[in-house]
Write a protein that holds these residues in place. Structure first.
Motif, short mmCIF file in Angstrom:
data_model
loop_
_atom_site.label_atom_id
_atom_site.label_comp_id
_atom_site.label_asym_id
_atom_site.label_seq_id
_atom_site.Cartn_x
_atom_site.Cartn_y
_atom_site.Cartn_z
N LYS A 72 1.00 -1.17 -0.03
CA LYS A 72 0.09 -0.10 0.18
C LYS A 72 1.00 1.13 -0.04
O LYS A 72 1.94 1.18 0.42
N GLN A 73 0.36 2.28 -0.59
CA GLN A 73 1.29 3.59 -0.38
C GLN A 73 -0.03 4.73 -0.47
O GLN A 73 -0.96 4.60 -1.14
N ILE A 74 0.35 5.68 0.63
CA ILE A 74 -0.62 6.60 1.08
C ILE A 74 0.08 8.10 0.87
O ILE A 74 1.15 8.21 1.29
N GLN A 75 -0.45 8.75 -0.23
CA GLN A 75 0.01 10.03 -0.53
C GLN A 75 -0.84 11.19 -0.26
O GLN A 75 -1.97 11.32 -1.12
N PRO A 76 -1.02 11.70 0.93
CA PRO A 76 -1.77 12.73 1.34
C PRO A 76 -1.63 14.06 0.47
O PRO A 76 -0.62 14.09 0.37
N ARG A 77 -2.48 14.73 0.15
CA ARG A 77 -2.51 16.17 -0.39
C ARG A 77 -3.25 17.28 0.20
O ARG A 77 -4.45 17.23 0.32
N VAL A 78 -2.55 18.08 0.95
CA VAL A 78 -3.11 19.15 1.83
C VAL A 78 -2.84 20.34 0.68
O VAL A 78 -2.02 20.94 0.31
N PRO A 79 -4.15 21.05 0.80
CA PRO A 79 -4.29 22.31 -0.24
C PRO A 79 -3.44 23.30 0.61
O PRO A 79 -3.12 23.46 1.74
N THR A 80 -2.89 24.30 -0.43
CA THR A 80 -1.80 25.48 -0.03
C THR A 80 -2.56 26.29 0.97
O THR A 80 -1.73 26.94 1.89
N GLY A 81 -3.92 26.44 1.01
CA GLY A 81 -4.50 27.28 1.85
C GLY A 81 -4.28 27.00 3.31
O GLY A 81 -4.43 27.75 4.33
N ALA A 82 -3.88 25.84 3.60
CA ALA A 82 -3.59 25.28 4.90
C ALA A 82 -2.16 25.85 5.40
O ALA A 82 -2.31 25.91 6.69
N ARG A 83 -1.57 26.55 4.83
CA ARG A 83 -0.24 27.17 5.33
C ARG A 83 -0.56 28.45 6.03
O ARG A 83 0.32 28.94 6.86
N SER A 84 -1.64 29.01 5.82
CA SER A 84 -2.31 30.39 6.59
C SER A 84 -3.07 30.00 7.73
O SER A 84 -3.38 30.94 8.27
N CYS A 91 -10.87 21.95 12.41
CA CYS A 91 -10.46 22.00 13.83
C CYS A 91 -11.57 23.04 14.66
O CYS A 91 -11.81 24.33 14.17
N ILE A 92 -12.09 22.46 15.24
CA ILE A 92 -13.51 23.36 16.21
C ILE A 92 -13.10 24.39 16.87
O ILE A 92 -13.45 25.57 16.94
N GLU A 93 -11.87 24.44 17.68
CA GLU A 93 -11.18 25.16 18.25
C GLU A 93 -10.86 26.51 17.68
O GLU A 93 -11.03 27.62 18.34
N GLU A 94 -10.20 26.30 16.49
CA GLU A 94 -9.77 27.41 15.67
C GLU A 94 -10.83 27.94 14.55
O GLU A 94 -10.62 29.09 14.23
N GLY A 95 -11.94 27.09 14.58
CA GLY A 95 -12.89 27.60 13.64
C GLY A 95 -12.70 27.52 11.99
O GLY A 95 -13.21 28.18 11.50
N TRP A 96 -11.62 26.74 11.72
CA TRP A 96 -11.67 26.45 10.33
C TRP A 96 -11.80 24.98 10.10
O TRP A 96 -11.76 24.11 10.58
N SER A 97 -12.04 24.72 8.56
CA SER A 97 -12.36 23.47 7.89
C SER A 97 -11.72 23.64 6.38
O SER A 97 -11.89 24.62 5.89
N LEU A 98 -11.59 22.53 5.97
CA LEU A 98 -11.01 22.41 4.64
C LEU A 98 -11.16 20.88 4.15
O LEU A 98 -11.40 20.14 4.69
N PHE A 99 -11.15 20.68 2.89
CA PHE A 99 -11.05 19.37 2.16
C PHE A 99 -9.68 19.08 1.87
O PHE A 99 -8.93 19.79 1.28
N ILE A 100 -9.47 17.62 2.37
CA ILE A 100 -7.93 17.33 2.00
C ILE A 100 -8.17 15.93 1.06
O ILE A 100 -9.51 15.34 1.23
N ARG A 101 -7.13 15.56 0.43
CA ARG A 101 -7.23 14.54 -0.67
C ARG A 101 -6.10 13.55 -0.32
O ARG A 101 -4.84 14.06 0.07
N ALA A 102 -6.12 12.49 -0.86
CA ALA A 102 -5.12 11.32 -0.72
C ALA A 102 -5.23 10.48 -1.88
O ALA A 102 -6.38 10.00 -2.24
N LYS A 103 -4.18 10.06 -2.47
CA LYS A 103 -4.06 9.04 -3.42
C LYS A 103 -3.44 7.74 -2.66
O LYS A 103 -2.43 7.74 -2.20
#
Length: 241
Positions: free
Chosen positions: A60-72, A99-111
């Motif tokens: 198995k090979q897991i390759q997560p892909r986090v959007p660039t917006g996560a950097r901010s 993250c409930i505490e910080e009030g942010w959410s986003l979609f992350i992907r993985a192959k």
């Protein structure tokens, strides 16, 4: 003294180049947090899938892909909540993370690339054929997100009837098979009757077609009565009195 001051200032400046900027360190922390948690969740889902299906995962090979917006984003002080899914834990995945505490959410992907050892057709199987042991071989196959109904156990294949043509060395899907039609309309059959240790058999005629577990109307040729019986093998039906 001037030379010493210049040397110290140079060392401080050089050291500052080697240290990450505060904003970048924070961004890296968020990305790492998302990557680590998503990878761990997929690993757990793959383990559960393997246990439920009995299918052996070869690699198995897991390759997560986090959007660039996560950097901010501000790092989450607790564990990030990543939604689960009822789909297959391989292929191209997308999940919502928040993250409930910080009030942010986003979609992350993985192959997620999974190679599994599966029973496949040893030859091309045509519609209507009954699958036997000689028709099955094991091979390593790369799975895709479309492999939702794959059959991983030989016991689930033997005796089944091919509903849609199965190509050689391809994974076998549930919707390609059906229970075999042990009895067809008009067939002469043997009716087996069992009750508290008593056993008898008699000739009959099928008034309907049916497969294993399907109740069909059968005429008892000895008595002329029409009864409900259940196909148990080719040309044989059973009933309980």
């Amino acid at each position: 003294m001037v030379k010493i001051g210049i040397s110290v200032s140079y060392l401080v400046w050089l050291a500052s180049l080697l240290l990450p900027l505060p904003g970048l360190a924070q961004s890296s922390s968020v990305v790492d947090q998302l990557t680590q948690q998503f990878s761990q969740q997929i690993e757990a889902e793959l383990t559960q899938w393997q246990q439920l299906t009995g299918i052996e995962i070869v690699s198995k090979q897991i390759q997560p892909r986090v959007p660039t917006g996560a950097r901010s984003l501000t790092p989450c002080p607790t564990e990030i909540t990543i939604e689960s899914s009822s789909g297959m834990p391989f292929g191209n995945l997308q999940r919502r993370a928040q993250c409930i505490e910080e009030g942010w959410s986003l979609f992350i992907r993985a192959k997620v690339t999974v190679t599994a050892k599966l029973p496949v057709a040893a030859r091309a199987l045509k519609r209507g054929e009954i699958i036997g042991q000689q028709d099955i071989v094991f091979q390593s196959q790369v799975l895709s997100g479309n492999d939702r109904q794959i059959i991983g156990q030989v016991s689930e294949l033997l005796g089944r009837q091919v509903k849609r043509q199965i190509r050689r060395h391809r994974v076998i899907q549930v919707n390609q098979l059906t229970a075999p039609m042990w009895v067809n309309l008009g067939d002469k059959v043997i009716i087996e009757a069992r009750s508290n240790g008593f056993y008898a058999n008699m000739p009959g005629e099928a008034l309907e077609s049916g497969g294993e577990g399907q109740g069909i109307r059968v005429k008892n040729l000895s008595s002329g009565k029409v009864i409900i019986a259940y196909p148990v093998a080719k040309g044989r039906v059973a009933t309980i009195f």
